[in-house]
Enzyme design. Sequence first.
Site, PDB file in Angstrom:
ATOM      1  CG  ASP A   1       9.713 -26.124  27.128  1.00  0.00           C
ATOM      2  OD1 ASP A   1      10.448 -26.205  26.123  1.00  0.00           O
ATOM      3  OD2 ASP A   1       8.917 -25.178  27.288  1.00  0.00           O
TER       4      ASP A   1
ATOM      5  CG  ASP B   1       5.467 -23.138  27.694  1.00  0.00           C
ATOM      6  OD1 ASP B   1       5.116 -22.092  27.124  1.00  0.00           O
ATOM      7  OD2 ASP B   1       6.325 -23.908  27.226  1.00  0.00           O
ATOM      8  CG  MET B   2       0.738 -24.601  23.393  1.00  0.00           C
ATOM      9  SD  MET B   2      -0.286 -23.627  22.262  1.00  0.00           S
ATOM     10  CE  MET B   2       0.980 -22.739  21.334  1.00  0.00           C
ATOM     11  CG  ASP B   3       4.751 -23.654  21.173  1.00  0.00           C
ATOM     12  OD1 ASP B   3       4.046 -24.432  20.519  1.00  0.00           O
ATOM     13  OD2 ASP B   3       4.680 -22.409  21.075  1.00  0.00           O
TER      14      ASP B   3
END
Length: 207
Positions: free
Chosen positions: A174, A16-18
């Site tokens: 996250d 995942d990025m953010d």
Amino acid sequence: MTTDTNYDHYDAIIFDMDGTLVDSGQLHEFAWRETLQHFGIPIDSAKMRSLAGVPTIETLEILIADFNCQVVQSVQTMNDYKEALVRKVSHRFVQPTALVNVAKQYVGQIPMSIGTGAYTEEAKEILQHCGLSQYLDHVVGADQVAAPKPAPDTFLRCAELMGVAPSKCLVFEDSKMGLEAASRAGMAGIDVLKEFGIENNYFLIPG
């Protein structure tokens, strides 16, 4: 917090990025606060945090419905306003998290991708700014799939692009929605808060 970063038994990694590979919570909080204030939509920190990872347009639709807002502008106009803010100020906020070390460890050994609720072009710009593009083979944003997380579509698309069976992919996430998406995709998932102490600093303060 784990110190074991041996993931050799997987054939591919999806980040995942953010809030996972990129510390961008304050970027998106700034852009959201400015956008919601501009268009007269209430700001509820707990609700915004619960919607972390949901694409911008879907978030706007949820907020407008939940708060029964009478809005003049379209959600697309609001989306464009927020995305323009992100592009304008991203350099002030974003930086890689400790997971960059995992990316460095496996670059050139196994394929790695980003599976994000952000839009693809925005994600690519942020990854480029953080110096992370060189580690990643593919970027799959919300605009590339029919259903965002917690649906498995995003991660399944990553696996498809990498040519790796979902059961051989490891996902770093996250959010609960992201981890649910990984499970529904038949992939192993790692909660980066529990395992690495990486916390998404996004709407943590009420107001």
